[in-house]
Design an enzyme around this catalytic site. Sequence first.
Site, PDB file in Angstrom:
ATOM      1  N   TRP A 125       0.799  -1.221   0.000  1.00  0.00           N
ATOM      2  CA  TRP A 125       0.000   0.000   0.000  1.00  0.00           C
ATOM      3  C   TRP A 125       0.832   1.271   0.000  1.00  0.00           C
ATOM      4  O   TRP A 125       0.362   2.315  -0.488  1.00  0.00           O
ATOM      5  CB  TRP A 125      -0.976  -0.014   1.168  1.00  0.00           C
ATOM      6  CG  TRP A 125      -2.065  -1.012   0.934  1.00  0.00           C
ATOM      7  CD1 TRP A 125      -2.254  -2.204   1.569  1.00  0.00           C
ATOM      8  CD2 TRP A 125      -3.090  -0.922  -0.051  1.00  0.00           C
ATOM      9  NE1 TRP A 125      -3.329  -2.855   1.043  1.00  0.00           N
ATOM     10  CE2 TRP A 125      -3.871  -2.089   0.043  1.00  0.00           C
ATOM     11  CE3 TRP A 125      -3.430   0.036  -1.006  1.00  0.00           C
ATOM     12  CZ2 TRP A 125      -4.968  -2.325  -0.781  1.00  0.00           C
ATOM     13  CZ3 TRP A 125      -4.518  -0.192  -1.830  1.00  0.00           C
ATOM     14  CH2 TRP A 125      -5.267  -1.371  -1.708  1.00  0.00           C
ATOM     15  N   GLU A 126       2.060   1.214   0.497  1.00  0.00           N
ATOM     16  CA  GLU A 126       2.903   2.400   0.428  1.00  0.00           C
ATOM     17  C   GLU A 126       3.464   2.589  -0.976  1.00  0.00           C
ATOM     18  O   GLU A 126       3.597   3.705  -1.449  1.00  0.00           O
ATOM     19  CB  GLU A 126       4.051   2.300   1.444  1.00  0.00           C
ATOM     20  CG  GLU A 126       3.607   2.295   2.899  1.00  0.00           C
ATOM     21  CD  GLU A 126       2.963   3.601   3.314  1.00  0.00           C
ATOM     22  OE1 GLU A 126       3.205   4.647   2.672  1.00  0.00           O
ATOM     23  OE2 GLU A 126       2.198   3.580   4.305  1.00  0.00           O
ATOM     24  N   GLY A 127       3.792   1.479  -1.641  1.00  0.00           N
ATOM     25  CA  GLY A 127       4.375   1.573  -2.975  1.00  0.00           C
ATOM     26  C   GLY A 127       5.852   1.914  -2.916  1.00  0.00           C
ATOM     27  O   GLY A 127       6.342   2.513  -1.950  1.00  0.00           O
TER      28      GLY A 127
END
Length: 273
Positions: A125-127
């Site tokens: 989700w942070e990438g």
Amino acid sequence: MKLTYFFIGTLIAVTVMPHASGYAINSDVVSCRSGPGTTYGIVRTYKKGQNVSITCQTTGPSVNGDSLWDKTSDGCYVADYYVSTGTGNYVTGKCGGGEGSPPSSNSSGYCKAVNQAGLDLISKWEGFVASPAPDPIGLPTVGYGHLCQQKNCAEVKYKFPLTKATAQQLLNDDIPKYSSCLASYLNSRVKLNDNQWAALVSWVFNNGCGNAQSSTLVKRLNDGEDPDTVAEQELPKWRMAGGHVLQGLVNRRADEVRLFKTASSKQAYPSCQ
């Protein structure tokens, strides 16, 4: 995608507390914040060599191995690491306690790291960002959601552009900051397995220590409510940024709830197995 939410912290009243004066700031442009941690808002800044008076000290997220935070006469908190007190211990009283009181801790045996499922969730989700760049709300980040503390992320010890391997190492370095503050907010009656712990650390990583501290989620856990029920009801509420619901946050919260409710026999809080 690190999202920071604005909130107003409650300052603890301190009575009959001796001030420790004349301690010099030892780094350029040091932030003094509304609470003891880097997720709190910046109230003012101090320049290198400027002297500050310390009214009390407390514990918070570690900065380069120093977990003390100093409350100055300006009413804000600065990491003790940046103040030349000459010691890593208390030089005045604890905020809310007597002079020279030692730091308090709900648990010293919690898991400072998170399991692989938690790391995978956060990374997803942070990438991945190889070099410092603004995130979707304009905050400078690098790696897997590392929020830059200095210009061009100068505090990062890994060479830019990061590889996915060094970005993972940076994430591993960052996680204890968030697990530490979460542990300090939960009482020792709360029992969490490694999946529950990882899901909550992901949530704190995304929303910040200060928001976790003042959250209904933490309050309900400390009140002894069923953890699965609390997570299922409270995590999805954290879906907004800039006054709007973001689908990415809706989806991330759903992933965190799924991980939280995944059975595991390994305990992570208040003791780590």
